[in-house]
Design a protein around this motif. Structure first.
Motif, PDB file in Angstrom:
ATOM      1  N   THR A  59       0.842  -1.316  -0.267  1.00 36.11           N
ATOM      2  CA  THR A  59       0.053  -0.070   0.093  1.00 36.11           C
ATOM      3  C   THR A  59       0.768   1.353  -0.111  1.00 36.11           C
ATOM      4  O   THR A  59       0.683   2.079  -0.593  1.00 36.11           O
ATOM      5  CB  THR A  59      -0.845  -0.102   0.996  1.00 36.11           C
ATOM      6  OG1 THR A  59      -1.802  -1.250   1.391  1.00 36.11           O
ATOM      7  CG2 THR A  59      -1.786   1.440   1.143  1.00 36.11           C
ATOM      8  N   ALA A  60       1.830   1.464   0.714  1.00 38.64           N
ATOM      9  CA  ALA A  60       2.865   2.270   0.937  1.00 38.64           C
ATOM     10  C   ALA A  60       3.426   2.566  -0.378  1.00 38.64           C
ATOM     11  O   ALA A  60       3.735   3.774  -0.894  1.00 38.64           O
ATOM     12  CB  ALA A  60       3.900   1.913   1.907  1.00 38.64           C
ATOM     13  N   ALA A  61       3.746   1.547  -1.057  1.00 39.98           N
ATOM     14  CA  ALA A  61       4.563   1.389  -2.508  1.00 39.98           C
ATOM     15  C   ALA A  61       3.603   2.275  -3.492  1.00 39.98           C
ATOM     16  O   ALA A  61       4.237   3.189  -4.094  1.00 39.98           O
ATOM     17  CB  ALA A  61       4.816   0.033  -2.944  1.00 39.98           C
ATOM     18  N   LEU A  62       2.538   1.888  -3.751  1.00 40.87           N
ATOM     19  CA  LEU A  62       1.496   2.485  -4.520  1.00 40.87           C
ATOM     20  C   LEU A  62       1.247   3.853  -4.055  1.00 40.87           C
ATOM     21  O   LEU A  62       1.264   4.708  -4.727  1.00 40.87           O
ATOM     22  CB  LEU A  62       0.179   1.590  -4.194  1.00 40.87           C
ATOM     23  CG  LEU A  62      -0.086   0.312  -4.902  1.00 40.87           C
ATOM     24  CD1 LEU A  62      -1.261  -0.444  -4.385  1.00 40.87           C
ATOM     25  CD2 LEU A  62       0.127   0.552  -6.527  1.00 40.87           C
ATOM     26  N   HIS A  63       1.079   4.369  -2.770  1.00 47.09           N
ATOM     27  CA  HIS A  63       0.825   5.662  -2.499  1.00 47.09           C
ATOM     28  C   HIS A  63       2.028   6.750  -2.925  1.00 47.09           C
ATOM     29  O   HIS A  63       1.908   7.556  -3.561  1.00 47.09           O
ATOM     30  CB  HIS A  63       0.836   5.568  -0.816  1.00 47.09           C
ATOM     31  CG  HIS A  63       0.284   7.060  -0.456  1.00 47.09           C
ATOM     32  ND1 HIS A  63       0.271   7.332   1.003  1.00 47.09           N
ATOM     33  CD2 HIS A  63      -0.129   8.238  -0.886  1.00 47.09           C
ATOM     34  CE1 HIS A  63       0.086   8.566   1.107  1.00 47.09           C
ATOM     35  NE2 HIS A  63      -0.428   9.008  -0.153  1.00 47.09           N
ATOM     36  N   LEU A  64       3.252   6.091  -2.506  1.00 47.36           N
ATOM     37  CA  LEU A  64       4.500   6.929  -3.141  1.00 47.36           C
ATOM     38  C   LEU A  64       4.561   6.864  -4.376  1.00 47.36           C
ATOM     39  O   LEU A  64       4.841   8.057  -5.142  1.00 47.36           O
ATOM     40  CB  LEU A  64       5.593   6.254  -2.344  1.00 47.36           C
ATOM     41  CG  LEU A  64       5.399   6.296  -0.580  1.00 47.36           C
ATOM     42  CD1 LEU A  64       7.025   5.760  -0.233  1.00 47.36           C
ATOM     43  CD2 LEU A  64       5.038   7.696  -0.112  1.00 47.36           C
ATOM     44  N   ALA A  65       4.450   5.946  -5.223  1.00 46.33           N
ATOM     45  CA  ALA A  65       4.274   5.859  -6.850  1.00 46.33           C
ATOM     46  C   ALA A  65       3.420   6.701  -7.429  1.00 46.33           C
ATOM     47  O   ALA A  65       3.693   7.602  -8.091  1.00 46.33           O
ATOM     48  CB  ALA A  65       4.229   4.422  -7.369  1.00 46.33           C
ATOM     49  N   TYR A  66       2.029   6.730  -6.759  1.00 47.53           N
ATOM     50  CA  TYR A  66       1.391   7.697  -7.352  1.00 47.53           C
ATOM     51  C   TYR A  66       1.768   9.256  -7.014  1.00 47.53           C
ATOM     52  O   TYR A  66       1.492  10.093  -7.853  1.00 47.53           O
ATOM     53  CB  TYR A  66      -0.175   7.412  -6.726  1.00 47.53           C
ATOM     54  CG  TYR A  66      -0.840   6.346  -7.319  1.00 47.53           C
ATOM     55  CD1 TYR A  66      -0.951   5.882  -8.487  1.00 47.53           C
ATOM     56  CD2 TYR A  66      -1.474   5.225  -6.166  1.00 47.53           C
ATOM     57  CE1 TYR A  66      -1.599   4.854  -8.984  1.00 47.53           C
ATOM     58  CE2 TYR A  66      -2.091   4.181  -6.418  1.00 47.53           C
ATOM     59  CZ  TYR A  66      -2.152   4.001  -8.055  1.00 47.53           C
ATOM     60  OH  TYR A  66      -2.946   2.888  -8.417  1.00 47.53           O
ATOM     61  N   LEU A  67       2.216   9.540  -5.583  1.00 44.45           N
ATOM     62  CA  LEU A  67       2.556  10.745  -5.521  1.00 44.45           C
ATOM     63  C   LEU A  67       3.699  11.258  -6.334  1.00 44.45           C
ATOM     64  O   LEU A  67       3.793  12.416  -6.704  1.00 44.45           O
ATOM     65  CB  LEU A  67       3.131  10.862  -3.890  1.00 44.45           C
ATOM     66  CG  LEU A  67       1.816  10.985  -3.093  1.00 44.45           C
ATOM     67  CD1 LEU A  67       2.536  10.754  -1.425  1.00 44.45           C
ATOM     68  CD2 LEU A  67       0.784  12.201  -3.101  1.00 44.45           C
ATOM     69  N   ALA A  68       4.625  10.226  -6.497  1.00 45.57           N
ATOM     70  CA  ALA A  68       5.777  10.424  -7.387  1.00 45.57           C
ATOM     71  C   ALA A  68       5.275  10.901  -8.937  1.00 45.57           C
ATOM     72  O   ALA A  68       5.956  11.601  -9.685  1.00 45.57           O
ATOM     73  CB  ALA A  68       6.859   9.447  -7.598  1.00 45.57           C
ATOM     74  N   LEU A  69       4.266  10.383  -9.353  1.00 44.24           N
ATOM     75  CA  LEU A  69       3.822  10.372 -10.893  1.00 44.24           C
ATOM     76  C   LEU A  69       2.687  11.026 -11.319  1.00 44.24           C
ATOM     77  O   LEU A  69       2.451  11.493 -12.321  1.00 44.24           O
ATOM     78  CB  LEU A  69       3.800   8.993 -11.412  1.00 44.24           C
ATOM     79  CG  LEU A  69       5.095   8.109 -11.519  1.00 44.24           C
ATOM     80  CD1 LEU A  69       4.762   6.567 -11.808  1.00 44.24           C
ATOM     81  CD2 LEU A  69       6.214   8.908 -12.230  1.00 44.24           C
TER      82      LEU A  69
END
Ligand code: PLP
Length: 372
Positions: A59-69
Motif C-alpha cells: 500500500t505504501a509502495a502504491l501511495h508513493l508511486a502515485y505521489l511521484a507520478l
C-alpha cells in the motif's frame, strides 16, 4: 465440518529466516539500515531494474508511486476488480480513480475499456497483474504512449511473473510489489517500488522518510514508510528461495488447470498471451446459471469438506461505500465475476494429492448442484 491439513495460503520460515532475524535482534539495529539497503540492491539486481526502494507495505509502495507520478485532480484508470489499495491510494494521493472493466477471460483490466474511459483529465493507468497473471502489457503500453499517459503497475500479487521473457518489474513507469504473507515471497509486512525512472525512485526515497535528504533537513513533506531491518533480513532469504516457490506454484497451478479442464460449469483465469504466470492465487468462477447454489453456499460446502476457500474479491470497487462518489460508467464483467469467483488453496507446500482432493470435491459439488 471435516478436518484436513489444507490451508488457503501458507508461510514456512525455515531456520535460515529465523537465524537472519535473530542476528538482527541481537545487533539491536532494528531501524532501516544496511540490511534494507542490501535487500534493495539484491531485489534490484534480481528483477533487473535501475532502482528499487523498500517500503513498509505494498500500500505504501502504491501511495508513493502515485505521489511521484501524478498530480492532484489527475484521473487514473484502475480496474474495478482488484484489491482496494490500487484505487484507494490514487484517491489518497489526490487523484481520481476511474474504474475500468476487466477482460472476461484473463480477468485483467480491459484495454478496450481503458480507451473508452480516457478523458482530457486522464494522466495515468494503474495496471494490476492479478493473481500472478499479467495484464496485456503490450496493448496498455501502446495506449499509454499514444495518449501520453504514465503507467503504475500493481504487481503486489505477481513477484516472479514474466511477460514476453522479461520480469514484470522491468516495464515502465513504476512497478509496486507487496511482501504481505499471502504473496509469492514475504517479509511479514513490506513492499518495494521498482523502476528505471531514477527521478521517480529518488522522490519515492525522499517521501518514504519524511522528505529528509540529510538528518533533520526536510526537502518535501513525507511519511515514515520505512522497512525494518528484521523484514529486510527475512526478505533476503525469501528472495533466494523465490524461484523454488514459483516452480512449485506453477506445478500446482498446472495441475489445477488440468483438473478443471473440460468442467463446463467452471471458468478458470486464462493466462494473458505472452505471460508466464506465477500463480499467486488459484481462483475459479461459476459460470452463469450453471449451478443451483450460490457462490457463497459453495464456499460453505467446500469448508464443510475441510477445504479452506476465500473470495477475492466479493465487491467490485465502484460498489465500495468509500468510492460512492467516484461511480461512473458500467463495469458488468467485474460485477459478474465478483458474484461468482472463489479462491482455492494455493501455496508452495500443497502436494499433488492435496490438489487432486480439492479438484475432486469441487467437481463433485458442482456436479451435485448442476442445473442440467
Ligand atoms: C493487488 C494488490 N495491491 C496492493 C496490495 C497491498 O499490499 P499490502 O497488503 O502489502 O499493503 C495488495 C495486498 O493485498 C494486493 O493484493
Amino acid at each position: 465440518m471435516k478436518t484436513t491439513t489444507l490451508s488457503l495460503t501458507e508461510v514456512r520460515l525455515s531456520e535460515e529466516e529465523q537465524a537472519a532475524a535473530i542476528e538482527v535482534l541481537k545487533s539491536g539495529q532494528l531501524r532501516e539500515g544496511k540490511r534494507v539497503r542490501a535487500f534493495e540492491e539484491a531485489f534490484r539486481s534480481f528483477v533487473g531494474v535501475g532502482d528499487a526502494v523498500a517500503v513498509s507495505s505494498g500500500t505504501a509502495a502504491l501511495h508513493l508511486a502515485y505521489l511521484a507520478l501524478i498530480n492532484p485532480g489527475d484521473e487514473v484508470l484502475v480496474p474495478a476488480f482488484t484489491f482496494i489499495a490500487t484505487a484507494s491510494m490514487v484517491a489518497i494521493a489526490g487523484g481520481v480513480p476511474v474504474f475500468c472493466d476487466i477482460d472476461p477471460e484473463t480477468w485483467e483490466i480491459d484495454p478496450a475499456d481503458i480507451e473508452r474511459k480516457i478523458t482530457s483529465k486522464t494522466k495515468a493507468i494503474a495496471g494490476v497483474h492479478l493473481f500472478g497473471n499479467s495484464c496485456d502489457i503490450d496493448t496498455i503500453q501502446k495506449i499509454a504512449s499514444k495518449r501520453g499517459l504514465k503507467i503504475i503497475w500493481d504487481a503486489a500479487q505477481s513477484m516472479g511473473t514474466f511477460y514476453r521473457g522479461k520480469d514484470v518489474a522491468q516495464y515502465p513507469d513504476t512497478v509496486c510489489f507487496s511482501f504481505y504473507p499471502s504473496k509469492n515471497m514475504t517479509t511479514g509486512e513490506g513492499g518495494m517500488v521498482a523502476t528505471d525512472d531514477l527521478k521517480a525512485a529518488a522522490k519515492v526515497r525522499l517521501l518514504k522518510s519524511h522528505g529528509q535528504a540529510e538528518k533533520y533537513c526536510h526537502q518535501i513533506l513525507g511519511f515514515n514508510y520505512r522497512m525494518t531491518e528484521v523484514e529486510a533480513a527475512i526478505g533476503m532469504i525469501q528472495l533466494q528461495k523465490l524461484n523454488g516457490f514459483i516452480q512449485q506454484r506453477k506445478k500446482i497451478g498446472a495441475r489445477f488447470a488440468k483438473g478443471f479442464a473440460g468442467a463446463g460449469d467452471i471458468a478458470i483465469q486464462k493466462t494473458t498471451p505472452g505471460c508466464d504466470p506465477s500463480f499467486n492465487y488459484f481462483s475459479i468462477a461459476l459460470k452463469k446459471n450453471a449451478v443451483k447454489i450460490s457462490r457463497d453456499e459453495l464456499v460453505q460446502e467446500l469448508r464443510k469438506e475441510g477445504i479452506p476457500c476465500a473470495v477475492h474479491y466479493p465487491i467490485p470497487l465502484h460498489e465500495q461505500p468509500c468510492f460512492a462518489h467516484y461511480r461512473r460508467g458500467a463495469v458488468p464483467v467485474s460485477e459478474a465475476l465478483a458474484r461468482n469467483i472463489l479462491s482455492l488453496p494455493m501455496h508452495p507446500y500443497l502436494t499433488e494429492p492435496d490438489v487432486d482432493f480439492v479438484v475432486e470435491k469441487v467437481l463433485q459439488l458442482v456436479g451435485k448442484y448442476a442445473t442440467k
